[in-house]
Design a protein around this motif. Structure first.
Motif, PDB file in Angstrom:
ATOM      1  N   ALA A   1      34.438  41.650  41.016  1.00 40.22           N
ATOM      2  CA  ALA A   1      34.214  42.413  42.325  1.00 40.22           C
ATOM      3  C   ALA A   1      35.267  42.793  42.018  1.00 40.22           C
ATOM      4  CB  ALA A   1      33.837  41.851  42.929  1.00 40.22           C
ATOM      5  N   GLN A   2      36.688  42.157  42.006  1.00 37.76           N
ATOM      6  CA  GLN A   2      38.481  42.835  41.861  1.00 37.76           C
ATOM      7  C   GLN A   2      38.063  43.494  41.343  1.00 37.76           C
ATOM      8  OE1 GLN A   2      40.124  42.001  44.838  1.00 37.76           O
ATOM      9  NE2 GLN A   2      41.126  42.901  44.260  1.00 37.76           N
ATOM     10  N   ALA A   3      38.010  43.834  39.625  1.00 35.35           N
ATOM     11  CA  ALA A   3      38.595  43.687  38.492  1.00 35.35           C
ATOM     12  C   ALA A   3      38.248  45.026  38.454  1.00 35.35           C
ATOM     13  CB  ALA A   3      38.013  43.612  37.123  1.00 35.35           C
ATOM     14  N   GLN A   4      37.017  45.521  39.278  1.00 30.23           N
ATOM     15  CA  GLN A   4      36.260  46.588  39.433  1.00 30.23           C
ATOM     16  C   GLN A   4      37.158  47.300  40.767  1.00 30.23           C
ATOM     17  OE1 GLN A   4      33.972  47.888  37.257  1.00 30.23           O
ATOM     18  NE2 GLN A   4      35.026  50.028  38.128  1.00 30.23           N
ATOM     19  N   LYS A   5      37.332  47.038  41.570  1.00 31.12           N
ATOM     20  CA  LYS A   5      38.177  47.213  43.159  1.00 31.12           C
ATOM     21  C   LYS A   5      39.535  48.076  42.278  1.00 31.12           C
ATOM     22  CE  LYS A   5      39.858  46.055  47.802  1.00 31.12           C
ATOM     23  NZ  LYS A   5      39.610  44.928  48.187  1.00 31.12           N
ATOM     24  N   ASP A   6      40.052  47.069  41.386  1.00 37.14           N
ATOM     25  CA  ASP A   6      41.387  47.316  41.014  1.00 37.14           C
ATOM     26  C   ASP A   6      41.145  48.783  39.507  1.00 37.14           C
ATOM     27  OD1 ASP A   6      42.608  45.120  42.149  1.00 37.14           O
ATOM     28  OD2 ASP A   6      42.382  44.247  40.669  1.00 37.14           O
TER      29      ASP A   6
ATOM     30  N   GLU B   1      33.005  34.291  39.064  1.00 33.71           N
ATOM     31  CA  GLU B   1      33.175  35.279  38.043  1.00 33.71           C
ATOM     32  C   GLU B   1      33.196  36.634  38.811  1.00 33.71           C
ATOM     33  OE1 GLU B   1      34.802  35.028  34.908  1.00 33.71           O
ATOM     34  OE2 GLU B   1      34.721  32.417  35.003  1.00 33.71           O
ATOM     35  N   GLN B   2      31.639  36.300  39.742  1.00 38.88           N
ATOM     36  CA  GLN B   2      31.489  38.105  40.042  1.00 38.88           C
ATOM     37  C   GLN B   2      32.600  38.332  41.435  1.00 38.88           C
ATOM     38  OE1 GLN B   2      27.618  36.134  42.628  1.00 38.88           O
ATOM     39  NE2 GLN B   2      26.004  36.900  40.730  1.00 38.88           N
ATOM     40  N   LYS B   3      32.795  37.158  41.709  1.00 39.97           N
ATOM     41  CA  LYS B   3      33.879  37.622  42.915  1.00 39.97           C
ATOM     42  C   LYS B   3      34.928  38.632  41.539  1.00 39.97           C
ATOM     43  CE  LYS B   3      34.301  33.958  45.857  1.00 39.97           C
ATOM     44  NZ  LYS B   3      34.847  32.832  46.643  1.00 39.97           N
ATOM     45  N   LYS B   4      35.708  37.529  40.797  1.00 35.24           N
ATOM     46  CA  LYS B   4      35.898  38.469  39.974  1.00 35.24           C
ATOM     47  C   LYS B   4      36.241  39.495  39.210  1.00 35.24           C
ATOM     48  CE  LYS B   4      38.045  33.690  37.784  1.00 35.24           C
ATOM     49  NZ  LYS B   4      38.307  33.087  36.733  1.00 35.24           N
TER      50      LYS B   4
ATOM     51  N   ALA C   1      33.035  41.874  33.657  1.00 34.67           N
ATOM     52  CA  ALA C   1      31.667  42.328  33.950  1.00 34.67           C
ATOM     53  C   ALA C   1      30.225  41.114  32.844  1.00 34.67           C
ATOM     54  CB  ALA C   1      31.390  43.426  34.007  1.00 34.67           C
ATOM     55  N   GLN C   2      30.866  41.519  31.741  1.00 34.46           N
ATOM     56  CA  GLN C   2      30.597  40.978  30.489  1.00 34.46           C
ATOM     57  C   GLN C   2      29.995  39.422  30.661  1.00 34.46           C
ATOM     58  OE1 GLN C   2      28.103  42.407  28.210  1.00 34.46           O
ATOM     59  NE2 GLN C   2      27.917  39.998  27.562  1.00 34.46           N
ATOM     60  N   LYS C   3      31.510  38.768  31.082  1.00 38.88           N
ATOM     61  CA  LYS C   3      31.961  37.728  31.006  1.00 38.88           C
ATOM     62  C   LYS C   3      30.782  37.086  32.560  1.00 38.88           C
ATOM     63  CE  LYS C   3      35.277  34.369  31.502  1.00 38.88           C
ATOM     64  NZ  LYS C   3      36.748  33.748  31.495  1.00 38.88           N
ATOM     65  N   THR C   4      31.022  37.682  33.769  1.00 42.53           N
ATOM     66  CA  THR C   4      29.872  37.253  34.680  1.00 42.53           C
ATOM     67  C   THR C   4      28.506  37.267  34.018  1.00 42.53           C
ATOM     68  OG1 THR C   4      31.347  38.560  36.116  1.00 42.53           O
ATOM     69  CG2 THR C   4      29.197  38.200  36.865  1.00 42.53           C
ATOM     70  N   GLU C   5      27.915  38.030  34.312  1.00 39.95           N
ATOM     71  CA  GLU C   5      26.244  38.603  33.066  1.00 39.95           C
ATOM     72  C   GLU C   5      26.323  37.213  32.124  1.00 39.95           C
ATOM     73  OE1 GLU C   5      23.852  41.309  30.384  1.00 39.95           O
ATOM     74  OE2 GLU C   5      25.496  42.474  31.029  1.00 39.95           O
TER      75      GLU C   5
ATOM     76  N   LYS D   1      26.295  27.958  39.030  1.00 37.37           N
ATOM     77  CA  LYS D   1      26.037  28.982  39.380  1.00 37.37           C
ATOM     78  C   LYS D   1      27.098  29.018  40.330  1.00 37.37           C
ATOM     79  CE  LYS D   1      20.916  28.073  40.791  1.00 37.37           C
ATOM     80  NZ  LYS D   1      20.116  27.368  41.780  1.00 37.37           N
ATOM     81  N   ALA D   2      27.843  27.697  40.266  1.00 34.14           N
ATOM     82  CA  ALA D   2      29.499  28.531  40.971  1.00 34.14           C
ATOM     83  C   ALA D   2      30.349  28.893  40.170  1.00 34.14           C
ATOM     84  CB  ALA D   2      30.058  27.143  41.637  1.00 34.14           C
ATOM     85  N   LYS D   3      30.327  28.933  38.822  1.00 36.15           N
ATOM     86  CA  LYS D   3      31.242  29.410  38.537  1.00 36.15           C
ATOM     87  C   LYS D   3      30.712  30.860  37.810  1.00 36.15           C
ATOM     88  CE  LYS D   3      31.291  25.776  34.491  1.00 36.15           C
ATOM     89  NZ  LYS D   3      30.954  25.345  33.458  1.00 36.15           N
ATOM     90  N   LEU D   4      29.235  31.022  38.249  1.00 39.60           N
ATOM     91  CA  LEU D   4      28.747  32.199  38.096  1.00 39.60           C
ATOM     92  C   LEU D   4      29.952  33.063  39.899  1.00 39.60           C
ATOM     93  CD1 LEU D   4      27.208  34.533  37.795  1.00 39.60           C
ATOM     94  CD2 LEU D   4      25.213  33.535  38.966  1.00 39.60           C
ATOM     95  N   ILE D   5      29.395  32.994  40.635  1.00 40.48           N
ATOM     96  CA  ILE D   5      29.901  33.045  42.057  1.00 40.48           C
ATOM     97  C   ILE D   5      31.604  32.861  42.135  1.00 40.48           C
ATOM     98  CG2 ILE D   5      30.990  32.881  44.576  1.00 40.48           C
ATOM     99  CD1 ILE D   5      28.061  31.007  44.468  1.00 40.48           C
TER     100      ILE D   5
END
Length: 587
Positions: free
Chosen positions: A267-272, A262-265, A374-378, A256-260
């Motif tokens: 979100a930033q990647a989509q923002k970029d 990856e979710q941050k990454k 996003a795939q990695k996060t999923e 779950k910590a890894k997921l958090i």
């Protein structure tokens, strides 16, 4: 010296009281205690060949070796004519249960539930690494479970995988209670919960359900010791599952910590990517505007050139007109300047288009990176969910096993109290032992236990082949000649346990079919059958042969013990006297 009594003496008591009629239906007796109680009918006489307990266990041990070597592969091992196991495993699905199907072939000779359980126990030890004690407990429950659900296909269909169902049939699945029905007619299903589960390989919850426990509660001792052992197994299963749950939860928390992260990454990647696309859209808009300006400049240049061409044509038409010549030159100069401006505008537009295309490429790459993240996060989300599911499953198993153990402990405590109360009320004080005739000639008998107050038959010994109507009470057992010749049977001197009324031990020597049994000063005398010859044998109360007469005698000789010796009839038909100590002939 312990007091010894001949049970024949109490036969007269039974004969005098009509209320103690011993003509009891044997099938009715077998269901005593509870309509739901499973009572196995065993061959309880002596055997012609006596296997050691280890030899019996090894039958199952041999069957377990191939399974231990490759537990995840479906296979059939053993002899179809004697004992075999179908290891019905399907690792492609987790729905329902796998199973081992233990088959008793037509040529099998097992004739007692205790020995059948020893074979199954030996298999569990060999195949899955159970301790002998745990394997014995599970084997007991397995046999009762299969007897309770004998032929009940709907129960098996609800719990087991197709590969299991494909290998069983309604006419054979489960275990009959009569040993004579076992060969060629038995498919004992052993439910497998987790092949790599160690203590939890066998599904203990399935084999100890309410119907199975209810059947065991109908036994004389309410199956308390075996049920306690099962509770102990379940408590250890609960502890093991709790350890797995705790470790799995740690893993789940880490995932779950890894997921958090990856979710941050993500979100930033989509923002970029969104910013890059915005920049690309702006560049495209700028390129479109530059192209529009270039088009306008080209249009202006084209018009200037058209005007220059017209001025040139007018100059050519008036070669002597200096003004016309000057206007043509000025017009061409303006056209050239306009074309230069148009070329510069187009160059600017081309650069803007190139910048726009690069911006779009950058935006596409940013979106691709965002999609990959996003795939990695999923995938991480799925990993976290799987880890949590594993933790939840292990916790559920732990909770279930602990709940079952606690409930069964409470049930056992209640049953123990009931036994204590019955004992305190003197439930055994009004009972008496005697013999029941088992054939029309009266040559075969069984020990029975009667309640003299009510006339109820409390228990009948499964040893139904006591010969000669002579039984001696000695300590915690009865000494008798029992058995029949033929098949796997034999006639031997036996000790019958007072509590279970089953054979506790039997003599190594065979006994003559028509031998008498006589007791004197703690020793027992009867005729030993040794091939075609017979000899007088002297035994202790553990039915161990102390002495065998050197002289041959008649198998049906009377045995008369007197002050001077033992009178018997020798093989030639002559009466002779033997020394009671060494059984040599007194001259």
């Amino acid at each position: 010296m312990q007091t010894k009594k001949v049970l024949g003496a109490i036969l007269a008591f039974f004969a005098a009281a009509a209320v103690f009629s011993l003509e009891v239906d044997r099938g009715e007796l077998q269901s005593a205690g509870s309509a739901d109680t499973i009572v196995f009918k065993n061959y309880s006489g002596p055997h012609s060949v006596i296997n050691t307990i280890q030899e019996i266990r090894q039958i199952g041990g041999v069957l377990g070796e191939p399974v231990r070597a490759n537990p995840t592969q479906a296979m059939t091992v053993g002899s179809a004519n004697r004992y075999s196991v179908i290891h019905a495993i399907d690792i492609t699905t987790t729905e329902k249960l796998d199973a081992d199907i233990f088959i008793i072939g037509k040529g099998a000779t097992v004739d007692h539930i205790t020995n059948l359980r020893r074979i199954i126990s030996g298999y569990l030890v060999s195949a899955y690494g159970y301790t002998e004690r745990d394997a014995d407990t599970i084997a007991t429950f397995v046999t009762v479970y299969n007897a309770v659900y004998r032929g009940n296909m709907s129960v098996f269909e609800s719990k087991y995988k197709k590969i299991v169902l494909d290998n069983i049939s309604a006419s054979k699945v489960g275990l009959e209670t009569d040993y004579r029905d076992w060969p060629g007619n038995t498919q004992i299903v052993i439910p497998l919960s987790d092949i790599a589960g160690g203590l939890s390989t066998i599904d203990t919850s399935v084999i100890s359900d309410k119907q199975v426990v209810k059947s065991m509660q109908g036994e004389d001792d309410k199956g308390i010791d075996t049920r306690k052992d099962m509770v102990d197994i379940k408590e250890r299963e609960a502890d093991n599952a709790q350890e797995k749950a705790d470790e799995a939860q740690k893993t789940a928390d880490a995932e779950k910590a890894k997921l958090i992260d990856e979710q941050k990454k993500s979100a930033q990647a989509q923002k970029d990517a969104d910013k890059a696309q915005k920049d690309a859209d702006a560049a495209k808009k700028n390129a479109d505007a530059a192209q529009k300006d270039a088009d306008a400049a080209q249009k202006n240049a084209d018009q200037a050139q058209k005007d220059a061409d017209a001025a040139k044509k007018n100059a050519e038409a008036h070669p002597n007109d200096a003004q016309a010549q000057q206007d043509a030159a000025d017009a061409q100069k303006n056209a050239d300047a306009a074309q230069k401006d148009a070329d510069a505008a187009q160059q600017n537009a081309d650069q803007a288009q190139s910048d726009a295309e690069q911006a779009q490429k950058d935006a596409d790459q940013a979106q691709k990176d965002a999609d990959a993240q996003a795939q990695k996060t999923e995938e991480q989300a799925q990993a976290a969910q799987n880890a949590q599911n594993e933790a939840n499953s292990a916790q559920a198993t732990s909770d279930q096993k602990r709940s079952e153990a606690q409930a069964e402990r409470a049930s056992i405590a209640k049953d123990q109290q009931s036994l204590i109360e019955n004992s305190a009320q003197g439930a055994d004080e009004n009972t008496i032992f005697g013999l029941k005739t088992m054939d029309e000639q009266g040559t075969l008998s069984a020990i029975v236990r009667m309640n003299v107050a009510t006339g109820a038959l409390v228990k009948e010994s499964p040893v139904s082949l006591i010969r000669g109507r002579t039984v001696y009470e000695d300590g915690n057992g009865f000494i008798a000649i029992a058995g029949a010749n033929g098949g796997n049977g034999a006639i031997r001197l036996v000790v019958i346990d007072k509590t279970s009324l089953e054979i506790a031990s039997e003599s190594a020597d065979l006994i003559a079919e028509n031998s008498m049994l006589v007791q004197k000063d703690g020793s027992y005398f009867c005729v030993i059958q040794d091939g075609a010859n017979c000899f007088l044998g002297k035994f202790n109360n553990a039915v161990e042969t102390l002495v065998k007469s050197p002289v041959a005698i008649k198998g049906a000789t009377p045995i008369t013990i007197g002050a001077k010796g033992i009178l018997v009839t020798d093989a030639s038909g002559n009466p002779i006297v033997l020394n009671p100590n060494d059984l040599t002939q007194v001259k």
